[in-house]
Enzyme design. Structure first.
Site, short mmCIF file in Angstrom:
data_model
loop_
_atom_site.label_atom_id
_atom_site.label_comp_id
_atom_site.label_asym_id
_atom_site.label_seq_id
_atom_site.Cartn_x
_atom_site.Cartn_y
_atom_site.Cartn_z
N LYS A 41 0.84 -1.21 0.00
CA LYS A 41 0.00 0.00 0.00
C LYS A 41 0.87 1.26 0.00
O LYS A 41 2.07 1.20 0.30
CB LYS A 41 -0.90 -0.02 1.24
N ARG A 139 -11.03 0.12 14.38
CA ARG A 139 -10.88 0.92 13.16
C ARG A 139 -11.87 0.31 12.18
O ARG A 139 -13.06 0.32 12.46
CB ARG A 139 -9.42 0.82 12.70
N HIS A 168 -6.77 -7.25 12.49
CA HIS A 168 -5.51 -6.51 12.54
C HIS A 168 -5.21 -6.17 14.00
O HIS A 168 -6.12 -5.82 14.75
CB HIS A 168 -5.65 -5.24 11.69
N ARG A 223 0.82 -10.92 6.92
CA ARG A 223 0.74 -9.69 6.11
C ARG A 223 1.84 -8.70 6.49
O ARG A 223 1.57 -7.60 6.97
CB ARG A 223 -0.61 -8.99 6.32
N TYR A 264 17.83 30.38 7.41
CA TYR A 264 16.74 31.22 7.93
C TYR A 264 16.76 31.29 9.46
O TYR A 264 16.94 30.27 10.14
CB TYR A 264 15.39 30.65 7.50
N CYS A 311 15.76 24.03 4.82
CA CYS A 311 14.87 24.88 4.01
C CYS A 311 14.04 24.00 3.08
O CYS A 311 14.16 22.78 3.08
CB CYS A 311 15.70 25.87 3.19
N MET A 312 13.23 24.64 2.25
CA MET A 312 12.38 23.87 1.34
C MET A 312 13.22 23.06 0.35
O MET A 312 12.92 21.89 0.08
CB MET A 312 11.45 24.81 0.56
N ASP A 313 14.29 23.68 -0.15
CA ASP A 313 15.06 23.06 -1.23
C ASP A 313 16.52 22.84 -0.90
O ASP A 313 17.27 22.36 -1.75
CB ASP A 313 15.03 23.96 -2.48
C1 LIG Z 1 -0.28 -1.73 6.84
C2 LIG Z 1 -0.94 -2.99 7.19
C3 LIG Z 1 -0.21 -4.19 7.39
C4 LIG Z 1 1.30 -4.21 7.46
O1 LIG Z 1 1.71 -3.69 8.70
P1 LIG Z 1 3.26 -3.59 9.08
O2 LIG Z 1 3.26 -3.11 10.47
O3 LIG Z 1 3.86 -2.60 8.14
O4 LIG Z 1 3.83 -4.95 8.90
C5 LIG Z 1 -0.91 -5.36 7.56
N1 LIG Z 1 -2.25 -5.37 7.56
C6 LIG Z 1 -2.99 -4.24 7.42
C7 LIG Z 1 -4.46 -4.32 7.46
C8 LIG Z 1 -2.37 -3.02 7.25
O5 LIG Z 1 -3.10 -1.91 7.12
#
Ligand SMILES: *Cc1c(COP(=O)(O)O)cnc(C)c1O
Length: 376
Positions: A41, A139, A168, A223, A264, A311-313
């Site tokens: 992601k 969540r 999760h 995951r 700055y 700075c920005m750049d």
């Molecule tokens: C981002 C995410 C993960 C991975 O989590 P990590 O801590 O980066 O391993 C797994 N499952 C879900 C639903 C996530 O949003």
């Protein structure tokens, strides 16, 4: 262009490191009979979703996970045929192309089930669904009180193919935190309820931290995200290699005298004659301005402090009596192997997590270069 050019702001991604890290995670998973879903992601946590996805698949990932359907479809468009899972979209998103192109969907509510079901009708084939139980993160996910109705509706809908159930963890990065076992218990209860309506779903729960520390929670699929990118979510040492390096170059040097101030706000003043090196990278390129006065860079074989504000750049490095060559490499952060700062160090300094540092490198002005695309 080779590695010796002098970039303004360049992120170098070591795909060999990603393969090694994913390989380690996948072998941990395989030891408990689980497959691995590599999480790509947010453009692969700022590393580039497509090259990371290819590297992960080559190193043993059999699934890929994205947040949105659009991210998943981008991978399909690029020719990725691996099993894809996406889990979060707004109610106006049409899931039909996802069903047509074999993207698995997360479902947390009856309303979502209904939307996926009509997408399946539109696509003319069943939708592959992972039912999400909220075991305590609060969540997304279905609250336990609504779970029996959700599993029943999913089981009864011929357009829905329930592939998995999942959840999760809230505190997996704090091994031993009591919420982990509490969530695992609710997960087990939810599984029994799903079995009770005749479902036989795969199960997945573990993020990187749980993949590394809780083999008992690997179930059928893990995951991992952050650990694949080489950043360790748990205190204990694992052989992970950070895959991202941010580098730039010296574009100008000058001597200044004691009493002269820099950048700055004049927050830094020279106490002796010194050489300053100008580096054309700034907060627009992902260097947090809050690191001002608290960071150093790797330049000509050692760390040298940044003088004054980012700075920005641009930013300015205090080189003392050393005179760097024009075009000399400046490493802002990297794997740490040579002694350079790491993304984790930046995060610790400014009170955030390294996830935010690397994901924040998803910037059009910063060029990306990949190492290890062809080998292995
Ligand atoms: C981002 C995410 C993960 C991975 O989590 P990590 O801590 O980066 O391993 C797994 N499952 C879900 C639903 C996530 O949003």
């Amino acid at each position: 262009m080779n590695a010796d050019h002098s970039p303004r702001a360049e992120v170098v991604i070591d795909l060999g490191a990603i393969r090694d890290n994913l390989g380690l995670l996948a072998s941990r998973a395989a030891a408990s009979g689980a497959e691995t879903m590599a999480i790509v992601k947010a453009d692969g946590y700022g590393h580039g979703a497509l090259p990371v996805a290819r590297a992960a698949v080559r190193a043993g990932a059999t699934w890929l996970g994205t947040c949105s359907l659009a991210e998943a479809l981008d991978l399909r468009d690029a020719g990725i045929t691996t099993r894809l899972f996406s889990w979060l979209d707004t109610p106006d998103v049409d899931f039909t192309p996802g069903v047509e192109r074999d993207v698995d969907f997360s479902v947390s509510s009856l309303a979502e089930l209904e939307r996926v079901s009509s997408a399946a009708a539109g696509a003319g084939k069943p939708a592959r669904v992972h039912l999400k139980i909220d075991t305590g993160l609060s969540r997304n996910g279905c609250p336990p009180y609504a779970w029996p109705d959700l599993v029943k509706a999913a089981a009864d809908d011929p357009r829905i193919d329930v592939v998995a159930m999942w959840s999760h963890l809230a505190c997996a990065d704090e091994p031993g935190h009591p919420s982990i076992d509490a969530q695992a218990e609710r997960f087990a209860d939810a599984y029994e309820i799903a079995r009770g309506v005749g479902l036989n779903p795969l199960r997945h729960l573990a993020n990187s931290a749980a993949t590394l520390t809780r083999p008992d929670l690997h179930f059928d699929l893990v995951r991992p995200g952050i650990a694949m990118y080489g950043l360790n979510p748990v205190p204990q040492a694992e052989k992970l290699t950070p895959a991202m390096t941010l580098r730039s170059s010296v574009v100008l040097t000058k001597r200044i005298q004691p009493g002269e101030s820099v950048s700055y706000g004049h927050t830094w003043t020279a106490e002796r004659d010194t050489t300053l090196a100008l580096v054309p990278v700034g907060y627009a390129d992902g260097v947090p301005r809050t690191l001002s006065g608290r960071m150093s860079v790797w330049l000509d074989g050692r760390r040298r402090p940044v003088a004054g504000r980012v700075c920005m750049d641009q930013l300015v490095v205090d080189c003392g009596d050393h005179e760097p060559a024009l075009g000399a490499e400046v490493v802002l952060f990297g794997s740490g192997a040579r002694g350079e700062p790491t993304a984790t160090e930046w995060a610790d300094t400014i009170g955030t997590i390294d996830y935010e540092i690397v994901t924040g490198m998803y910037r059009p002005r910063v060029r990306r270069r990949y190492l290890g695309e062809d080998d292995g």
